[in-house]
Enzyme design. Structure first.
Site, short mmCIF file in Angstrom:
data_model
loop_
_atom_site.label_atom_id
_atom_site.label_comp_id
_atom_site.label_asym_id
_atom_site.label_seq_id
_atom_site.Cartn_x
_atom_site.Cartn_y
_atom_site.Cartn_z
CG ASP A 164 -8.63 -0.32 -8.06
OD1 ASP A 164 -7.64 0.18 -7.51
OD2 ASP A 164 -8.61 -0.73 -9.24
CD GLU A 185 -6.96 4.31 -6.52
OE1 GLU A 185 -5.80 4.51 -6.85
OE2 GLU A 185 -7.75 3.66 -7.25
C1 NOJ Z 1 -5.19 1.50 -8.13
C2 NOJ Z 1 -4.45 0.44 -7.38
O1 NOJ Z 1 -4.09 0.94 -6.12
C3 NOJ Z 1 -3.26 0.10 -8.24
O2 NOJ Z 1 -2.33 -0.70 -7.55
C4 NOJ Z 1 -3.76 -0.56 -9.50
O3 NOJ Z 1 -2.66 -0.80 -10.36
C5 NOJ Z 1 -4.75 0.35 -10.23
N1 NOJ Z 1 -5.72 0.93 -9.34
C6 NOJ Z 1 -5.52 -0.44 -11.27
O4 NOJ Z 1 -6.43 -1.30 -10.66
#
Ligand code: NOJ
Length: 561
Positions: free
Chosen positions: A242, A302
């Site tokens: 993440d 991500e």
């Molecule tokens: C990316 C995640 O996919 C999202 O859902 C989340 O709100 C943010 N990162 C913060 O962790």
């Protein structure tokens, strides 16, 4: 085509023992040699994103959970995906639906228990499905013991060093810099000092309940290495990282003149917040850890970046294995835009020897049926986009419900909205709930088999989703679900699809035509008018009915040459 797809070669079915045999999870030197010689499963895997709270509710409380997912694993096997990605299921106050983790080594009671996780993993592996899980390293929950310790500790203490605290004079109302939170409002919140006057500030790039960790702190780095090992020991096949580009902030935390979130192409590269070079040292270390385990463990970033070249840095051969290619998701419905993304993405990843991941939807973005125009047009385009996606070299990430052609739910009542963006934006942005509505499994009325009859799901489900349910589509050969199953089966079997390269062929206006060798051509018609198909031997699959040798507008086809 990777032989890792063959049942006998898929490690979950043998080489990657499930939980309970933890000492056998670590690699020996000869395992490592063996692994580096073979094809890597992730290079062309189709991974299915399971948004845990919305997939299937096993205990009838209206929220999806791990036993619910386990009960639906045969559905995923029959769909034909290679792996599933589970969004965070860890102990959490659920301010951001689990992306605010209070205990990284346990399962939140809302989602089940550690035993439920083990059982899910064992069953997935038995069915030949890999399982990757989220790791959330940029921030913890404010209920995490570390943050609680930091609150109780004195300013300047080692407990506060694990986060990003800044001192300020009580009578100075200005936060340490001008950064804003991705969810709206300032990225800083202020504690009360011991004398009851305003005290230190702490940084949170997301909600105030998600304080950012300080990755310059050795304890933070060590703790996450142990967290990775904990789940790898249990048998997880990998991680989705993440906010992978966010861990380090520029020294001195200077003001920014650039957008703080949703990276635009300009300015992102100079941002003091995102993509600092130090993050790559962390991923090099994580790679060593992943490689030290048996069974080809992997991680996907991500990472929002200024473009494909910056993204490729995350997947250099000694860093992470994959990074989500969000430019595919962001591209408008246009042959020229798609072609540019394809060329740029393939060029960038091939420079570092990685493959590209193709993503059309996720739990953070409006569903692509709706993005492409909604209604029957949106669905037509979404089916065409799927054929194109699955024909591209590399790996694909599907988001739960896209195989049913689910649209974004745009009319959720305001009182039902739960995404922190809604409140933090001062009730001006509805946030991401519209793509997180639970999956309709069966029946004519909500909750459509997602939960027990009569249970109210955590988000209301539209009254007209009965026709979209899995049961309604299951036996209909023309349904979107049947189309996905056919496409995934052909992708699995056809030697040209998966990892490899593509060759562009001459194409009429508004159309893309590319060849995958040996013997497959994909045609995508983004225009409104029919186009004549190139000479071919046989039609393998079309996203909408063909008219003789003509492909209608907003359609795609796979041809055997
Ligand atoms: C990316 C995640 O996919 C999202 O859902 C989340 O709100 C943010 N990162 C913060 O962790």
């Amino acid at each position: 085509m990777s032989d890792a797809r063959e049942p006998s070669a898929n490690p979950p079915r043998g080489e990657n023992p499930a939980s309970g045999r933890r000492s056998e999870q670590r690699n020996t030197a000869s395992d490592a040699r063996e692994q580096s010689a073979g094809t890597k499963w992730w290079r062309d895997a189709v991974v299915y994103e399971t948004y845990v709270r919305s997939f299937a509710d096993g205990n009838g409380d209206g929220v999806g959970d791990l036993p619910g997912i386990r009960s639906r694993l045969p559905y995923l096997r029959d769909l034909g995906v290679d792996a599933l990605w589970l969004t965070p299921f860890y102990t959490s106050p659920m301010v951001d639906h689990g992306y605010d983790v209070a205990d990284y080594r346990d399962v939140d009671p809302l989602f089940g228990t550690l035993e439920d996780f083990d059982a899910l993993l064992t069953e997935a592996h038995r069915l030949g499905l890999r399982v990757i899980i989220d790791v959330v390293p940029n921030h913890t929950s404010s209920r995490h013991p570390w943050f609680q310790d930091a609150l109780a500790a004195a300013a300047g203490s080692s407990a506060r060093e694990r986060y990003v605290f800044r001192a300020a004079a009580p009578d100075d109302p200005a936060p340490p810099n001008n950064w804003t939170s991705a969810f709206g409002g300032p990225a800083w919140s202020r504690l009360e000092g011991p004398d009851g006057r305003p005290g230190d500030w702490y940084l949170h790039l997301f909600a105030p309940e998600q304080p950012d960790l300080n990755w310059r702190n050795t304890e933070v780095r060590r703790e996450f290495e142990e967290i990775l090992r904990f789940w790898l020991d249990r048998g997880a096949d990998g991680f989705r990282v993440d906010v992978a580009m966010g861990l380090f902030k520029a020294q001195g935390l200077p003001d920014t003149t650039h957008p703080v979130h949703h990276p635009s192409q300009e300015g992102f590269r100079e941002s003091p917040i995102w993509g600092q070079p130090e993050v790559h040292d962390i991923y090099r270390r994580w790679r060593q850890i992943l490689d030290s385990f048996r069974g080809q463990r992997m991680a996907v970033a991500e990472a929002w970046t200024a473009g494909p070249e910056d993204l490729a840095r995350y997947v250099r051969s000694d860093e992470l294995h994959q990074a989500f290619n969000f430019s595919w998701l962001k591209a408008p419905w246009s042959a020229a835009a798609f072609r540019e993304v394809i060329d740029d993405s393939l060029a960038a990843t091939s420079l570092v020897g990685a493959t590209t991941t193709w993503v059309l939807s996720s739990h953070d973005a409006p569903r692509h049926v709706t993005r492409y125009g909604g209604g029957s047009l949106g669905l037509r385009r979404a089916r065409a986009a799927l054929l194109t996606t699955l024909a591209l070299p590399g790996s694909a990430y599907l988001y739960q419900g896209e195989e049913l052609g689910l649209p974004e739910v745009t009319d959720l009542p305001e009182e039902a909205l739960q995404d922190p963006i809604w409140r933090r934006s001062g009730y001006t942005q509805r946030g991401r709930d519209g793509c997180r509505v639970p999956i309709p499994w069966s029946g004519a009325r909500p909750p459509y088999g997602f939960s027990l009859d009569g249970t109210r799901p955590w988000l209301p489900m539209p009254e007209d989703w009965g026709e979209l349910s899995v049961a309604a589509q299951d036996r209909d050969p023309d349904s979107t679900l049947s189309f996905y199953r056919r496409a995934l089966r052909i992708r699995r079997e056809h030697p040209a699809l998966g990892d490899g390269t593509l060759r562009w062929l001459e194409a009429p206006k508004d159309t893309l035509v590319f060849a995958r060798d040996p013997g497959l051509v994909c045609v995508l018609n983004c225009g409104e008018n029919p186009v004549r198909l190139p000479d071919h031997r046989r039609v393998l699959l079309a996203s909408s009915p063909l008219d003789g040798d003509r492909l209608s507008g907003n359609g795609a086809v796979w041809l055997a040459m």
